[in-house]
Design a protein around this motif. Structure first.
Motif, mmCIF file in Angstrom:
data_model
loop_
_atom_site.group_PDB
_atom_site.id
_atom_site.type_symbol
_atom_site.label_atom_id
_atom_site.label_comp_id
_atom_site.label_asym_id
_atom_site.label_seq_id
_atom_site.Cartn_x
_atom_site.Cartn_y
_atom_site.Cartn_z
ATOM 1 N N THR A 1 37.955 57.887 48.863
ATOM 2 C CA THR A 1 36.985 57.820 47.773
ATOM 3 C C THR A 1 37.395 56.739 46.778
ATOM 4 O O THR A 1 38.548 56.323 46.721
ATOM 5 C CB THR A 1 36.891 59.142 47.009
ATOM 6 N N VAL A 2 36.415 56.325 45.999
ATOM 7 C CA VAL A 2 36.717 55.394 44.932
ATOM 8 C C VAL A 2 35.895 55.829 43.728
ATOM 9 O O VAL A 2 34.778 56.336 43.867
ATOM 10 C CB VAL A 2 36.386 53.937 45.340
ATOM 11 N N THR B 1 33.695 55.048 40.727
ATOM 12 C CA THR B 1 32.868 53.957 40.182
ATOM 13 C C THR B 1 32.191 54.443 38.909
ATOM 14 O O THR B 1 32.387 55.579 38.487
ATOM 15 C CB THR B 1 31.799 53.534 41.199
ATOM 16 N N SER C 1 32.373 57.651 45.077
ATOM 17 C CA SER C 1 31.696 57.298 46.323
ATOM 18 C C SER C 1 32.713 57.097 47.430
ATOM 19 O O SER C 1 33.874 56.783 47.174
ATOM 20 C CB SER C 1 30.865 56.029 46.130
ATOM 21 N N THR D 1 34.534 55.436 50.675
ATOM 22 C CA THR D 1 34.824 54.059 51.034
ATOM 23 C C THR D 1 36.023 54.015 51.977
ATOM 24 O O THR D 1 36.848 54.918 51.996
ATOM 25 C CB THR D 1 35.160 53.226 49.782
ATOM 26 N N GLU E 1 37.793 51.135 51.798
ATOM 27 C CA GLU E 1 38.410 49.906 51.298
ATOM 28 C C GLU E 1 39.935 50.019 51.164
ATOM 29 O O GLU E 1 40.648 49.038 51.334
ATOM 30 C CB GLU E 1 37.801 49.505 49.942
#
Lengths: 348, 274
Positions: free
Chosen positions: B31-32, B34, B39, B41, B43
């Motif tokens: 999760t990230v 924002t 959200s 992710t 990444e």
């Protein structure tokens, strides 16, 4: 179980209950939870405070700002007075973690020198009262370095191959490289940071180790010729070994402050302010400064100190020598870039 | 086997202190945060694939493998000596071997620092002999030494306990059938001791690959290992998501190695019994 046994058990239970109840009633004093750096106070001062105000002090210590921050942020700990450094105070103010102090309760604030008030991390000086301050500089062993130490560049000199100790701390070590190149220690300019990275990678083969508190033992034992250290530690080490000397690089360096603050979660704010005020009483502030050897921002303390210490640039550098000395700012999310740079240096 | 009520506290414990934390780590890693909220992710995992982080992973695995191999080479003969009949006072030997483990692991590592440093015992002795001092501390070798020293008992003890339980009749039978000492060792002792070897390897490899204290103290912070990287994310940068992602990768590496080991173990068990 037989009758005797049951009786015995009953008596024990009764005694336990009495014990628990009586211990509740015994100490009705307010408990003040104080969270400070390790070895950063003359502990007799705490007893004096307890007796004078009839408040019990629960004293705990931490070893880095980050440890302390994580503990407070997670909400698990309930402290009333903290001693964070400049950039951590800025971060805690931003995140609404600190309570505004009522300076009417802290009349001794008047003893703090004007130049240590309203600093960038707390511009209106609403949240913090400075406790100690200092610089970051080069500690060197006079028997191994016979040239004058005036610049960070000496830490890049091939002559001192495997005789250099750097701090295992992202911001301090990157800061040294930035200053050597003539940049600001709080830069957000990627090009400058990349240049600092290249410099640190270039320096890495010469570095004996990246150390933390063990720098003290290593320098006193003569394990290395040069080390990046905090000024207070430098004063300490100089007392242990007369071979050591401290130098302030002419390119500038880091100027730091540790200050007393009260977190918003504190349930005893008034008592916390009493404690802060007490720490600023001239005799008490002197006792602390004399015990830990760090530089005090207190006007009266300077009058009481040993003149030799007062004239030592490691302990009390002259104001005119402190141009280009940056105070760390909270970098927020940009810290990730510093972290990447530092990882690239260390993984190289 | 039927579960009885005694097992529920354990289940609850595992749920609360093993399963839930693992779920949290997984949650953070994918999760990230924002502006709008949280959200999902990938990444953080993508970031881990950057060369610098892969280099750190590679170095950790390399150092851990070297230390595990050294532990095996040193530990197997040691376990054989302990399990053998050469000593009447076998228990004392085992006892002496375990006693240092009662002392805190950090203290033992600090002790190595004072032995290895420039003005330390070893170099003082060398210069007394008229030899030039060596740069011992803060090298990759010092890190490996620290790992081998600290984790050797985890290799020796499982092998020792397996070896000492081998039925002596099997060895005698092999000898009766004409096997010489080396053949007995190769065909009987090694296959039978494999379970011990495998648990020894896992017990050394796991702490070695995740250590961050040894590399800091004996490596002088010059050899960033995966453990240091994780610690840095949580304590300094406050990037819990990336730290969790690295932890997940680490767990995958360890699971993978355990999987390979246990597969190997099964194959060999079959061979050994035939």
């Amino acid at each position: 179980m037989n009758k005797k046994g049951r009786l015995f058990l009953g008596v024990i239970m009764l005694m336990l209950v009495v014990l628990v109840l009586s211990s509740c009633g015994q100490d009705k004093r307010v408990v003040l939870n104080v969270y400070n750096w390790g070895d950063y106070i003359d502990e007799s001062v705490i007893d004096t405070f307890e007796k004078k105000y009839n408040i019990r002090v629960n004293y705990d210590t931490f070893s880095t700002n980050e440890d302390m921050y994580v503990k407070i942020k997670s909400g698990g700990a309930n402290y009333d007075v903290l001693f964070p450094s400049d950039y951590t105070i800025e971060r805690m103010i931003k995140e609404d973690m600190l309570a505004k102090l009522d300076f009417n309760n802290i009349p001794n604030y008047k003893y703090i020198e004007e130049r240590f008030k309203n600093l960038d991390y707390d511009p209106q000086n609403e949240y913090s009262v400075p406790y100690m301050w200092g610089t970051v500089g080069i500690l060197y062993n006079k028997t191994m370095v016979d040239e004058p130490v005036t610049s960070w560049r000496i830490l890049w000199d091939q002559k001192y191959n495997k005789q250099i100790l750097m701090l295992d701390s992202q911001r301090d070590s990157i800061g040294v490289a930035l200053k050597m190149l003539g940049y600001d220690m709080n830069t957000r300019n990627l090009e400058e940071l990349e240049a600092a990275k290249e410099a640190l990678i270039q320096q890495k083969p010469l570095v004996l180790a990246y150390v933390g508190d063990d720098v003290k033992d290593k320098m006193i034992a003569g394990e290395a010729a040069l080390a990046v250290v905090w000024s207070g530690d430098a004063v300490n080490m100089k007392q242990e070994s007369s071979d050591l000397e401290y130098a302030l690089p002419r390119e500038g360096s880091n100027l730091w402050f540790d200050a007393m603050v009260v977190p918003k979660t504190s349930k005893h704010k008034a008592e916390a302010e009493k404690f802060i005020n007490f720490m600023c009483e001239p005799e008490i502030a002197f006792k602390n400064a004399d015990y830990i050897d760090y530089s005090s921002p207190h006007r009266e303390v300077k009058k009481m100190l040993d003149p030799a210490l007062l004239n030592d640039p490691a302990a009390y550098p002259k104001e005119e020598d402190l141009v280009n000395y940056d105070i760390f700012k909270d970098l927020g999310d940009y810290l990730k870039v510093y972290d990447r740079i530092w990882t690239e240096v260390k993984a190289h | 086997m039927k579960r009885n009520w005694l097992s529920y506290p354990y289940l609850l414990w595992m749920l609360l202190f093993i399963f839930l934390p693992l779920l949290l780590v997984l949650f953070y890693s994918i999760t990230v945060r924002t502006e709008e909220g949280i959200s999902f992710t990938m990444e953080h995992f993508r970031r881990f694939l950057e060369p610098i982080y892969l280099r750190v992973l590679f170095r950790s695995v390399k150092l851990a493998l070297i230390s595990t191999l050294l532990c095996l080479l040193l530990g197997y003969p040691m376990a054989m000596i302990l399990a053998g009949n050469h000593f009447k006072q076998k228990n004392i030997m085992v006892f002496l071997f375990v006693v240092p483990m009662w002392m805190n692991f950090l203290l033992r590592t600090y002790a190595w620092m004072t032995l290895l440093e420039k003005t330390g015992l070893i170099n003082t002795f060398l210069s007394w002999l008229g030899l030039s001092p060596l740069n011992l501390l803060y090298t990759e070798e010092a890190v490996i030494l620290g790992m081998v020293y600290n984790f050797l008992p985890f290799m020796v003890l499982p092998i020792y306990s397996v070896l000492s339980k081998i039925d002596k009749n099997l060895i005698e039978a092999a000898e009766d059938l004409g096997a010489d000492g080396f053949t007995v060792f190769r065909k009987v002792i090694i296959p039978l001791s494999l379970p011990g070897v495998i648990s020894g390897i896992t017990m050394v490899f796991m702490p070695a690959v995740t250590t961050f204290v040894i590399s800091r103290l004996l490596g002088g912070g010059q050899f960033t290992l995966i453990g240091n990287l994780i610690e840095q994310q949580f304590l300094l940068v406050g990037d819990w998501s990336f730290g969790s992602a690295i932890s997940m990768v680490m767990m995958a590496v360890i699971l993978l190695s355990i999987g390979v080991m246990s597969k190997y173990e099964k194959e060999n068990e079959g061979g050994g019994l035939l």
